[in-house]
Design a protein around this motif. Sequence first.
Motif, PDB file in Angstrom:
ATOM      1  N   ARG A 248     -31.930  13.161 -20.264  1.00  0.00           N
ATOM      2  CA  ARG A 248     -31.084  13.448 -21.233  1.00  0.00           C
ATOM      3  C   ARG A 248     -29.735  12.685 -21.218  1.00  0.00           C
ATOM      4  O   ARG A 248     -29.194  12.314 -22.340  1.00  0.00           O
ATOM      5  CB  ARG A 248     -30.728  14.983 -21.199  1.00  0.00           C
ATOM      6  CG  ARG A 248     -31.760  15.940 -21.598  1.00  0.00           C
ATOM      7  CD  ARG A 248     -31.556  17.384 -21.303  1.00  0.00           C
ATOM      8  NE  ARG A 248     -32.814  18.101 -21.384  1.00  0.00           N
ATOM      9  CZ  ARG A 248     -32.979  18.802 -22.748  1.00  0.00           C
ATOM     10  NH1 ARG A 248     -32.555  18.580 -23.904  1.00  0.00           N
ATOM     11  NH2 ARG A 248     -34.205  19.487 -22.799  1.00  0.00           N
ATOM     12  N   ALA A 249     -29.169  12.203 -19.967  1.00  0.00           N
ATOM     13  CA  ALA A 249     -28.234  11.322 -19.856  1.00  0.00           C
ATOM     14  C   ALA A 249     -28.720   9.964 -20.554  1.00  0.00           C
ATOM     15  O   ALA A 249     -27.847   9.283 -20.997  1.00  0.00           O
ATOM     16  CB  ALA A 249     -27.700  11.448 -18.476  1.00  0.00           C
ATOM     17  N   GLU A 250     -29.675   9.553 -20.254  1.00  0.00           N
ATOM     18  CA  GLU A 250     -30.480   8.196 -20.885  1.00  0.00           C
ATOM     19  C   GLU A 250     -30.382   8.365 -22.383  1.00  0.00           C
ATOM     20  O   GLU A 250     -29.937   7.382 -23.025  1.00  0.00           O
ATOM     21  CB  GLU A 250     -31.806   8.157 -20.182  1.00  0.00           C
ATOM     22  CG  GLU A 250     -31.991   7.502 -18.904  1.00  0.00           C
ATOM     23  CD  GLU A 250     -33.339   7.098 -18.793  1.00  0.00           C
ATOM     24  OE1 GLU A 250     -34.426   7.686 -19.398  1.00  0.00           O
ATOM     25  OE2 GLU A 250     -33.411   6.720 -17.281  1.00  0.00           O
ATOM     26  N   ALA A 251     -30.869   9.467 -23.018  1.00  0.00           N
ATOM     27  CA  ALA A 251     -30.943   9.637 -24.297  1.00  0.00           C
ATOM     28  C   ALA A 251     -29.579   9.663 -24.834  1.00  0.00           C
ATOM     29  O   ALA A 251     -29.384   9.130 -25.993  1.00  0.00           O
ATOM     30  CB  ALA A 251     -31.720  10.819 -24.626  1.00  0.00           C
ATOM     31  N   ARG A 252     -28.502  10.290 -24.265  1.00  0.00           N
ATOM     32  CA  ARG A 252     -27.282  10.074 -24.817  1.00  0.00           C
ATOM     33  C   ARG A 252     -26.764   8.825 -24.641  1.00  0.00           C
ATOM     34  O   ARG A 252     -25.639   8.461 -25.094  1.00  0.00           O
ATOM     35  CB  ARG A 252     -26.445  11.483 -24.394  1.00  0.00           C
ATOM     36  CG  ARG A 252     -26.554  12.329 -24.685  1.00  0.00           C
ATOM     37  CD  ARG A 252     -25.614  13.472 -24.177  1.00  0.00           C
ATOM     38  NE  ARG A 252     -25.679  13.627 -22.718  1.00  0.00           N
ATOM     39  CZ  ARG A 252     -26.339  14.594 -21.966  1.00  0.00           C
ATOM     40  NH1 ARG A 252     -27.173  15.369 -22.523  1.00  0.00           N
ATOM     41  NH2 ARG A 252     -26.222  14.518 -20.579  1.00  0.00           N
ATOM     42  N   GLY A 253     -26.910   7.811 -23.830  1.00  0.00           N
ATOM     43  CA  GLY A 253     -26.555   6.165 -23.755  1.00  0.00           C
ATOM     44  C   GLY A 253     -25.645   6.701 -22.554  1.00  0.00           C
ATOM     45  O   GLY A 253     -24.748   5.469 -22.464  1.00  0.00           O
ATOM     46  N   GLU A 254     -25.478   7.561 -21.762  1.00  0.00           N
ATOM     47  CA  GLU A 254     -24.657   7.525 -20.728  1.00  0.00           C
ATOM     48  C   GLU A 254     -25.000   6.919 -19.354  1.00  0.00           C
ATOM     49  O   GLU A 254     -24.057   6.380 -18.743  1.00  0.00           O
ATOM     50  CB  GLU A 254     -24.473   9.209 -20.237  1.00  0.00           C
ATOM     51  CG  GLU A 254     -23.774  10.012 -21.650  1.00  0.00           C
ATOM     52  CD  GLU A 254     -23.732  11.524 -21.070  1.00  0.00           C
ATOM     53  OE1 GLU A 254     -23.249  12.292 -21.735  1.00  0.00           O
ATOM     54  OE2 GLU A 254     -24.327  11.901 -19.805  1.00  0.00           O
ATOM     55  N   ILE A 255     -26.299   6.544 -19.332  1.00  0.00           N
ATOM     56  CA  ILE A 255     -26.739   6.003 -18.112  1.00  0.00           C
ATOM     57  C   ILE A 255     -28.052   5.041 -18.501  1.00  0.00           C
ATOM     58  O   ILE A 255     -28.353   5.261 -19.656  1.00  0.00           O
ATOM     59  CB  ILE A 255     -27.183   6.835 -16.908  1.00  0.00           C
ATOM     60  CG1 ILE A 255     -28.314   7.716 -17.352  1.00  0.00           C
ATOM     61  CG2 ILE A 255     -25.961   7.675 -16.338  1.00  0.00           C
ATOM     62  CD1 ILE A 255     -28.721   8.739 -16.248  1.00  0.00           C
ATOM     63  N   LYS A 256     -28.241   4.063 -17.818  1.00  0.00           N
ATOM     64  CA  LYS A 256     -29.283   3.103 -18.136  1.00  0.00           C
ATOM     65  C   LYS A 256     -30.066   2.815 -16.673  1.00  0.00           C
ATOM     66  O   LYS A 256     -29.228   2.746 -15.513  1.00  0.00           O
ATOM     67  CB  LYS A 256     -28.898   1.884 -19.030  1.00  0.00           C
ATOM     68  CG  LYS A 256     -28.022   1.065 -18.320  1.00  0.00           C
ATOM     69  CD  LYS A 256     -27.607  -0.003 -19.038  1.00  0.00           C
ATOM     70  CE  LYS A 256     -26.676  -0.794 -18.315  1.00  0.00           C
ATOM     71  NZ  LYS A 256     -25.386  -0.594 -17.999  1.00  0.00           N
ATOM     72  N   PRO A 257     -31.468   2.379 -16.587  1.00  0.00           N
ATOM     73  CA  PRO A 257     -31.921   2.056 -15.456  1.00  0.00           C
ATOM     74  C   PRO A 257     -31.222   0.763 -14.842  1.00  0.00           C
ATOM     75  O   PRO A 257     -30.623  -0.234 -15.400  1.00  0.00           O
ATOM     76  CB  PRO A 257     -33.158   1.562 -15.901  1.00  0.00           C
ATOM     77  CG  PRO A 257     -33.528   2.386 -17.025  1.00  0.00           C
ATOM     78  CD  PRO A 257     -32.305   2.665 -17.711  1.00  0.00           C
ATOM     79  N   GLY A 258     -30.993   1.105 -13.340  1.00  0.00           N
ATOM     80  CA  GLY A 258     -30.315  -0.012 -12.784  1.00  0.00           C
ATOM     81  C   GLY A 258     -28.704   0.527 -12.444  1.00  0.00           C
ATOM     82  O   GLY A 258     -28.300   0.131 -11.200  1.00  0.00           O
ATOM     83  N   ASP A 259     -28.373   1.716 -12.928  1.00  0.00           N
ATOM     84  CA  ASP A 259     -27.218   2.375 -12.724  1.00  0.00           C
ATOM     85  C   ASP A 259     -27.116   2.962 -11.304  1.00  0.00           C
ATOM     86  O   ASP A 259     -28.171   3.373 -10.866  1.00  0.00           O
ATOM     87  CB  ASP A 259     -26.684   3.233 -13.713  1.00  0.00           C
ATOM     88  CG  ASP A 259     -26.321   2.611 -14.949  1.00  0.00           C
ATOM     89  OD1 ASP A 259     -26.097   1.265 -14.808  1.00  0.00           O
ATOM     90  OD2 ASP A 259     -25.934   3.326 -16.110  1.00  0.00           O
ATOM     91  N   THR A 260     -25.898   3.301 -10.808  1.00  0.00           N
ATOM     92  CA  THR A 260     -25.976   4.128  -9.681  1.00  0.00           C
ATOM     93  C   THR A 260     -25.317   5.533 -10.003  1.00  0.00           C
ATOM     94  O   THR A 260     -24.635   5.910 -10.704  1.00  0.00           O
ATOM     95  CB  THR A 260     -24.772   3.476  -8.803  1.00  0.00           C
ATOM     96  OG1 THR A 260     -25.163   2.116  -8.102  1.00  0.00           O
ATOM     97  CG2 THR A 260     -24.678   4.539  -7.463  1.00  0.00           C
ATOM     98  N   LEU A 261     -26.140   6.566  -9.665  1.00  0.00           N
ATOM     99  CA  LEU A 261     -26.163   7.878  -9.669  1.00  0.00           C
ATOM    100  C   LEU A 261     -25.697   8.710  -8.432  1.00  0.00           C
ATOM    101  O   LEU A 261     -26.014   7.999  -7.226  1.00  0.00           O
ATOM    102  CB  LEU A 261     -27.444   8.677 -10.177  1.00  0.00           C
ATOM    103  CG  LEU A 261     -28.252   8.040 -11.217  1.00  0.00           C
ATOM    104  CD1 LEU A 261     -29.210   8.762 -11.589  1.00  0.00           C
ATOM    105  CD2 LEU A 261     -27.022   7.898 -12.560  1.00  0.00           C
ATOM    106  N   ILE A 262     -24.724   9.419  -8.458  1.00  0.00           N
ATOM    107  CA  ILE A 262     -24.253  10.228  -7.327  1.00  0.00           C
ATOM    108  C   ILE A 262     -24.499  11.641  -7.538  1.00  0.00           C
ATOM    109  O   ILE A 262     -24.344  12.136  -8.683  1.00  0.00           O
ATOM    110  CB  ILE A 262     -22.753   9.908  -7.104  1.00  0.00           C
ATOM    111  CG1 ILE A 262     -22.527   8.374  -7.040  1.00  0.00           C
ATOM    112  CG2 ILE A 262     -22.015  10.529  -5.745  1.00  0.00           C
ATOM    113  CD1 ILE A 262     -21.215   7.997  -6.986  1.00  0.00           C
ATOM    114  N   GLU A 263     -24.619  12.486  -6.484  1.00  0.00           N
ATOM    115  CA  GLU A 263     -24.843  13.958  -6.398  1.00  0.00           C
ATOM    116  C   GLU A 263     -24.608  14.487  -5.003  1.00  0.00           C
ATOM    117  O   GLU A 263     -25.161  14.079  -4.132  1.00  0.00           O
ATOM    118  CB  GLU A 263     -26.272  14.258  -6.888  1.00  0.00           C
ATOM    119  CG  GLU A 263     -26.205  15.843  -7.525  1.00  0.00           C
ATOM    120  CD  GLU A 263     -25.523  16.038  -8.693  1.00  0.00           C
ATOM    121  OE1 GLU A 263     -25.227  17.396  -8.792  1.00  0.00           O
ATOM    122  OE2 GLU A 263     -24.991  15.200  -9.493  1.00  0.00           O
ATOM    123  N   ALA A 264     -24.062  15.710  -5.097  1.00  0.00           N
ATOM    124  CA  ALA A 264     -23.844  16.516  -3.958  1.00  0.00           C
ATOM    125  C   ALA A 264     -25.021  17.335  -3.844  1.00  0.00           C
ATOM    126  O   ALA A 264     -25.170  17.986  -5.004  1.00  0.00           O
ATOM    127  CB  ALA A 264     -22.365  17.070  -3.866  1.00  0.00           C
TER     128      ALA A 264
END
Length: 304
Positions: free
Chosen positions: A58-74
């Motif tokens: 869903r973040a991809e669909a909204r244009g917030e992220i794209k393959p190659g980006d760095t994601l962070i999560e606790a």
Amino acid sequence: MKTYMTIEDTIGNTPLVRLQRIPGSLAQERGNVILAKLEGNNPAGSVKDRPAASMIRRAEARGEIKPGDTLIEATSGNTGIALAMVAAIRGYRMILIMPDNLSLERRASMAAYGAELILTKASDGGMEYARDLAMKMQAEGKGKVLDQFANPDNFQAHIDTTGPELWEQTGGEITHFISAMGTTGTIMGVGMYLRGRNPDIQIIGAQPAEGSQIPGIRKWSTAYQPKIYDPSKVDAFELIEQSKAETMARRLAAEEGIFGGISSAGALIAALRVAERVENATIVFIVCDRGDRYLSTGVFNPAD
């Protein structure tokens, strides 16, 4: 040419099975059935596969992220493993932040999927500290935090998939839904869907008793309570003791052949308590992950 599924396509549609021995007279004499939703059958081994895929897609669909980006999560483990898997499938760099008192199997699973793991000292504040560090790293431009604790894409996964599956698998006969409470995405999403089909369905959360530390079951302080959580959508709470959850996890494997984690056993304890109070009920609890994720803790070791 024949079209084949990818590993991502195997998320969801997990089995729902009836417990045969542990319920005993609570089932036979009172006319209740207790059903286990086997979320450990998801490809990365837990119920968190669903929201992990949902949050990234869903973040991809909204244009917030794209393959190659760095994601962070606790993470305390399962969400991190699931996110690491989906990140590997869809081409992201994944940084996971986890307290160092959680099981070795969880760390190894995250690394196997190619995630970078940052271990924080549990004495520094556990998951609360990990969550703060993730937001700090995002503010420093080191990546995008998906934030399972505040992200509505978390519970939306269960509105879209888990809830409808349970309704269909029980033929609409489900009367009680029980889940361990951590980020609360499962209980929020499934509860919203089921209550939309039948407002009389009871939604019950398993929380840790005072002094108990059960992986996957949390009771957050007010400052860190997940933003996706709405207490008005939970009808009742069962407080689960750590020692009883560990004993029940061993029983669930040895008596039912279901090798689930400690929080899954806590949800079963809550289900059995409900079964003591009702009749002719269809009670469903979530087996949120697999027991082999906890072998290094010694919980499943034979007694000396």
